[in-house]
Scaffold this active site. Sequence first.
Site, PDB file in Angstrom:
ATOM      1  N   HIS A   1       0.823  -1.215   0.000  1.00 29.01           N
ATOM      2  CA  HIS A   1       0.000   0.000   0.000  1.00 29.01           C
ATOM      3  C   HIS A   1       0.857   1.265   0.000  1.00 29.01           C
ATOM      4  O   HIS A   1       0.409   2.320  -0.441  1.00 29.01           O
ATOM      5  CB  HIS A   1      -0.970  -0.014   1.172  1.00 29.01           C
ATOM      6  CG  HIS A   1      -1.892  -1.197   1.110  1.00 29.01           C
ATOM      7  ND1 HIS A   1      -2.869  -1.318   0.148  1.00 29.01           N
ATOM      8  CD2 HIS A   1      -1.932  -2.322   1.840  1.00 29.01           C
ATOM      9  CE1 HIS A   1      -3.485  -2.462   0.318  1.00 29.01           C
ATOM     10  NE2 HIS A   1      -2.940  -3.108   1.330  1.00 29.01           N
TER      11      HIS A   1
ATOM     12  N   ARG B   1       2.602  -7.810  -8.807  1.00 29.08           N
ATOM     13  CA  ARG B   1       1.467  -8.129  -9.686  1.00 29.08           C
ATOM     14  C   ARG B   1       1.888  -8.014 -11.142  1.00 29.08           C
ATOM     15  O   ARG B   1       2.804  -7.282 -11.493  1.00 29.08           O
ATOM     16  CB  ARG B   1       0.302  -7.168  -9.410  1.00 29.08           C
ATOM     17  CG  ARG B   1      -0.303  -7.299  -8.023  1.00 29.08           C
ATOM     18  CD  ARG B   1      -1.524  -6.405  -7.906  1.00 29.08           C
ATOM     19  NE  ARG B   1      -2.620  -6.924  -8.701  1.00 29.08           N
ATOM     20  CZ  ARG B   1      -3.669  -7.561  -8.195  1.00 29.08           C
ATOM     21  NH1 ARG B   1      -3.803  -7.720  -6.892  1.00 29.08           N
ATOM     22  NH2 ARG B   1      -4.611  -8.010  -8.989  1.00 29.08           N
TER      23      ARG B   1
ATOM     24  N   THR C   1      -6.739  -9.006  -3.791  1.00 28.76           N
ATOM     25  CA  THR C   1      -6.927 -10.441  -4.026  1.00 28.76           C
ATOM     26  C   THR C   1      -8.295 -10.838  -3.485  1.00 28.76           C
ATOM     27  O   THR C   1      -8.605 -10.583  -2.328  1.00 28.76           O
ATOM     28  CB  THR C   1      -5.830 -11.242  -3.282  1.00 28.76           C
ATOM     29  OG1 THR C   1      -4.576 -10.630  -3.569  1.00 28.76           O
ATOM     30  CG2 THR C   1      -5.812 -12.680  -3.718  1.00 28.76           C
TER      31      THR C   1
ATOM     32  N   HIS D   1      -5.575 -11.521   5.389  1.00 29.90           N
ATOM     33  CA  HIS D   1      -6.451 -10.734   4.517  1.00 29.90           C
ATOM     34  C   HIS D   1      -7.592 -10.091   5.314  1.00 29.90           C
ATOM     35  O   HIS D   1      -8.365 -10.782   5.962  1.00 29.90           O
ATOM     36  CB  HIS D   1      -7.035 -11.538   3.352  1.00 29.90           C
ATOM     37  CG  HIS D   1      -7.257 -10.641   2.146  1.00 29.90           C
ATOM     38  ND1 HIS D   1      -8.306  -9.768   2.052  1.00 29.90           N
ATOM     39  CD2 HIS D   1      -6.524 -10.465   1.032  1.00 29.90           C
ATOM     40  CE1 HIS D   1      -8.215  -9.111   0.914  1.00 29.90           C
ATOM     41  NE2 HIS D   1      -7.136  -9.496   0.266  1.00 29.90           N
TER      42      HIS D   1
HETATM   43  N1  PXP Z   1      -2.359 -12.205   2.465  1.00 31.14           N
HETATM   44  C1  PXP Z   1      -2.476 -12.241   1.120  1.00 31.14           C
HETATM   45  C2  PXP Z   1      -2.228 -13.521   0.422  1.00 31.14           C
HETATM   46  C3  PXP Z   1      -2.813 -11.078   0.397  1.00 31.14           C
HETATM   47  O1  PXP Z   1      -2.942 -11.127  -0.940  1.00 31.14           O
HETATM   48  C4  PXP Z   1      -2.994  -9.867   1.096  1.00 31.14           C
HETATM   49  C5  PXP Z   1      -3.304  -8.615   0.346  1.00 31.14           C
HETATM   50  O2  PXP Z   1      -2.234  -8.235  -0.422  1.00 31.14           O
HETATM   51  C6  PXP Z   1      -2.837  -9.888   2.485  1.00 31.14           C
HETATM   52  C7  PXP Z   1      -2.553 -11.059   3.151  1.00 31.14           C
HETATM   53  C8  PXP Z   1      -3.001  -8.630   3.306  1.00 31.14           C
HETATM   54  O3  PXP Z   1      -4.321  -8.227   3.267  1.00 31.14           O
HETATM   55  P1  PXP Z   1      -4.739  -6.833   3.913  1.00 31.14           P
HETATM   56  O4  PXP Z   1      -4.052  -5.763   3.137  1.00 31.14           O
HETATM   57  O5  PXP Z   1      -6.222  -6.816   3.769  1.00 31.14           O
HETATM   58  O6  PXP Z   1      -4.277  -6.876   5.343  1.00 31.14           O
END
Ligand code: PXP
Length: 243
Positions: free
Chosen positions: A10, A45, A101, A191
Amino acid sequence: MVLLGVNVDHVATIRQARRTYEPDPVWAAAEAELGGADIITIHLRMDRRHISDRDVRVLRQTVAVELNLEMSLADEIVLIALATGPDMVTLVPENREEVTTEGGLDVVGQSERVGQAIRRFDDAGIPVSLFIDPVEAQIRRSAELGATFVELHTGTYANAHYADERQKRLAELEAGTGVGREAGLTVNAGHGLTYRNVGPVVRRLEPHELHIGHSIVSRAVFVGIREAVRQMKEAIDRAQTLP
Ligand code: PXP
């Protein structure tokens, strides 16, 4: 102890909004390490919308903790990963139009491709994690194909609006963790996790690693990355030490 992987994509997204040199995800990774990150996670990506090839190269040289490269099964990215040598790779599905994702990798439906990728990384000594939904068939196939880790997708838990649905999703994740461990996998999760919803995941799943990005970087806007990571570590530790 639950390890924390901090996803710095990010930070690169903000840089790419202006296609400039700042803020640098390499600085973010260093700050995250100072805050206590155990792993730095980046997703290269296909469309390079945030992390760039240069970021992958420089982070490989500068990250002192573990470097986890999230990636699709695309040949171009597999070759970059093999040439870079991260400490682990996490295979994720990737759709061009998605904001992030969306679902887990369909390991059952793509067994051959996934198995092939695992063998290539195995030969290079790089452990593979598969980002999957907490579905028994997906977990068992991941183990059969020789993955070291599965990362269970916590998105539906994180997005659940009501307590009963949240509990249902948590129970699925807990059951999936049990299936994974029984099959010999090391079980991670991630995630959509935040300072508010991480506690139950820690207590019920006791994952090996948690991978968290958006919530940490969001808080970092106000308190800085080092402090935001420290606070997430604290939230995880607090959940572990509750009676
Ligand atoms: N795990 C995976 C496999 C992901 O693709 C992501 C997002 O890039 C994350 C964890 C982290 O997710 P978040 O940004 O929602 O904490």
